[in-house]
Design an enzyme around this catalytic site. Structure first.
Site, PDB file in Angstrom:
ATOM      1  N   ASP A  85       1.029  -1.555  -0.186  1.00  0.00           N
ATOM      2  CA  ASP A  85      -0.398  -0.406  -0.113  1.00  0.00           C
ATOM      3  C   ASP A  85       1.307   1.251  -0.151  1.00  0.00           C
ATOM      4  OD1 ASP A  85      -2.427   1.245   0.304  1.00  0.00           O
ATOM      5  OD2 ASP A  85      -2.569   1.665   2.351  1.00  0.00           O
ATOM      6  N   GLY A 181      -8.153   8.333   7.130  1.00  0.00           N
ATOM      7  CA  GLY A 181      -7.916   8.826   8.557  1.00  0.00           C
ATOM      8  C   GLY A 181      -9.487   9.232   8.761  1.00  0.00           C
ATOM      9  N   HIS A 208      -9.788   5.074  -1.509  1.00  0.00           N
ATOM     10  CA  HIS A 208      -8.948   4.291  -0.563  1.00  0.00           C
ATOM     11  C   HIS A 208      -9.879   4.919   0.940  1.00  0.00           C
ATOM     12  CE1 HIS A 208      -4.170   3.937  -1.021  1.00  0.00           C
ATOM     13  NE2 HIS A 208      -5.330   3.392  -2.490  1.00  0.00           N
TER      14      HIS A 208
HETATM   15  P1  13P Z   1      -8.563   5.198   6.437  1.00  0.00           P
HETATM   16  O1  13P Z   1      -7.544   4.892   7.547  1.00  0.00           O
HETATM   17  O2  13P Z   1      -9.099   5.965   6.167  1.00  0.00           O
HETATM   18  O3  13P Z   1      -9.333   3.720   5.911  1.00  0.00           O
HETATM   19  O4  13P Z   1      -7.710   4.447   4.915  1.00  0.00           O
HETATM   20  C1  13P Z   1      -6.777   3.499   4.642  1.00  0.00           C
HETATM   21  C2  13P Z   1      -6.663   3.279   3.416  1.00  0.00           C
HETATM   22  O5  13P Z   1      -6.679   3.904   2.917  1.00  0.00           O
HETATM   23  C3  13P Z   1      -5.859   2.666   3.154  1.00  0.00           C
HETATM   24  O6  13P Z   1      -4.323   2.799   2.051  1.00  0.00           O
END
Ligand code: 13P
Length: 282
Positions: A85, A181, A208
């Site tokens: 990621d 977040g 995401h």
């Molecule tokens: P969140 O922490 O907002 O769920 O996002 C996760 C993400 O997009 C990881 O690439």
């Protein structure tokens, strides 16, 4: 539990008009939590980790791959794939590939359009034997906090065909009002933009920042072509609140870690079900 490729999982999602949950992991507890959930749901899941997570836990992609393989052997059902990621540089991407990850992300979203293309092309030039996720449009933590996004941050649908054509990316992460977040206000996803992107894009779409997006919006995004959905913060919160609650009782770490793992399993199962809607049984 079967190990499949990202292409296989996203093709299944496309065939069944659903999505695959992609959950961030970084150690044995979080890997066990997510694989337990996939086994329980008899569904596929994507385990992913970013360079930030590798650094924070002082762990390599290779170590994560080895631990995951060992833990997966315990389970009869479900399927998984591993994905890097937010690779932030060419070197990040090479490091994951060298460690045996067959699916990576190059994230050049914060760069100019031309730099994003040039860097993504450079990563693609490493080879065609791995899956490459790229991103167009800007996601930022501030978007979540302010509950609104400056128009220039959204993915511009008209740029998508050229971006995919030139970068040869295998999937595309979009910016449609999603942010990483915690959202301070209810996120407002621009489904009109997603419709246009979907119409013009020849590869699977990725969302995401899905923690905190209401279930009905996740379902709507899936109906409009989103095939991979990234969750981290919600699971981290489930893990940490259980860990702290147990910890306050003065128990040994292993008991607090066990409670945290169980709480993360529950949350992961909920999100896996939300994405696959029981449509892919494995
Ligand atoms: P969140 O922490 O907002 O769920 O996002 C996760 C993400 O997009 C990881 O690439």
């Amino acid at each position: 539990m079967k190990k499949l490729t990202m292409s296989q999982l996203l093709a299944e999602a496309e065939k069944n008009n659903c999505a695959i949950a992609a959950i961030n992991v970084s150690n044995m507890e979080t890997i066990t939590a997510v694989l337990t959930a996939a086994d329980r749901c008899k569904a596929p899941v994507i385990l992913q980790l970013s360079p930030l997570q590798c650094n924070a836990q002082n762990i390599s992609y290779k170590q994560i791959a080895d631990i995951t393989e060992l833990i997966a052997e315990r389970f009869e059902h479900g399927a998984y794939t591993l994905h890097q990621d937010h690779g932030g540089s060419y070197e990040d991407c090479v490091s994951a590939l060298n460690d045996g990850f067959a699916s990576i992300m190059y994230d050049g979203a914060a760069l100019s359009y031309d730099e994003n293309i040039a860097n993504t092309e450079k990563v693609r030039a490493i080879g065609n034997d791995f899956f490459l996720e790229a991103e167009l449009g800007v996601l930022s933590a501030e978007c979540g906090e302010q509950g609104k996004i400056d128009d220039s941050a959204y993915t511009k649908p008209e740029l998508v065909p050229e971006f995919i054509e030139r970068t040869k990316a295998d999937s595309l992460a979009v910016s449609i009002g999603n942010a990483h977040g915690i959202y301070k206000r209810k996120p407002k996803l621009r489904f009109d933009i997603l419709d246009k992107i979907h119409e013009l894009c020849s590869v699977p779409l990725v969302l995401h920042g899905a923690s905190g997006i209401p279930d009905e919006d996740i379902r709507c995004a899936i109906s409009k072509g989103i095939r991979k959905i990234n969750f981290f913060t919600e699971l981290d919160k489930a893990f940490m609140s259980a860990f702290l609650e147990e910890g306050r009782k003065g128990v040994y770490m292993m008991f607090a870690a066990n409670a945290a793992q169980t709480a993360m399993t529950e949350k992961a199962a909920e999100l896996i079900e939300l994405c696959t809607e029981g449509k892919i049984i494995c």
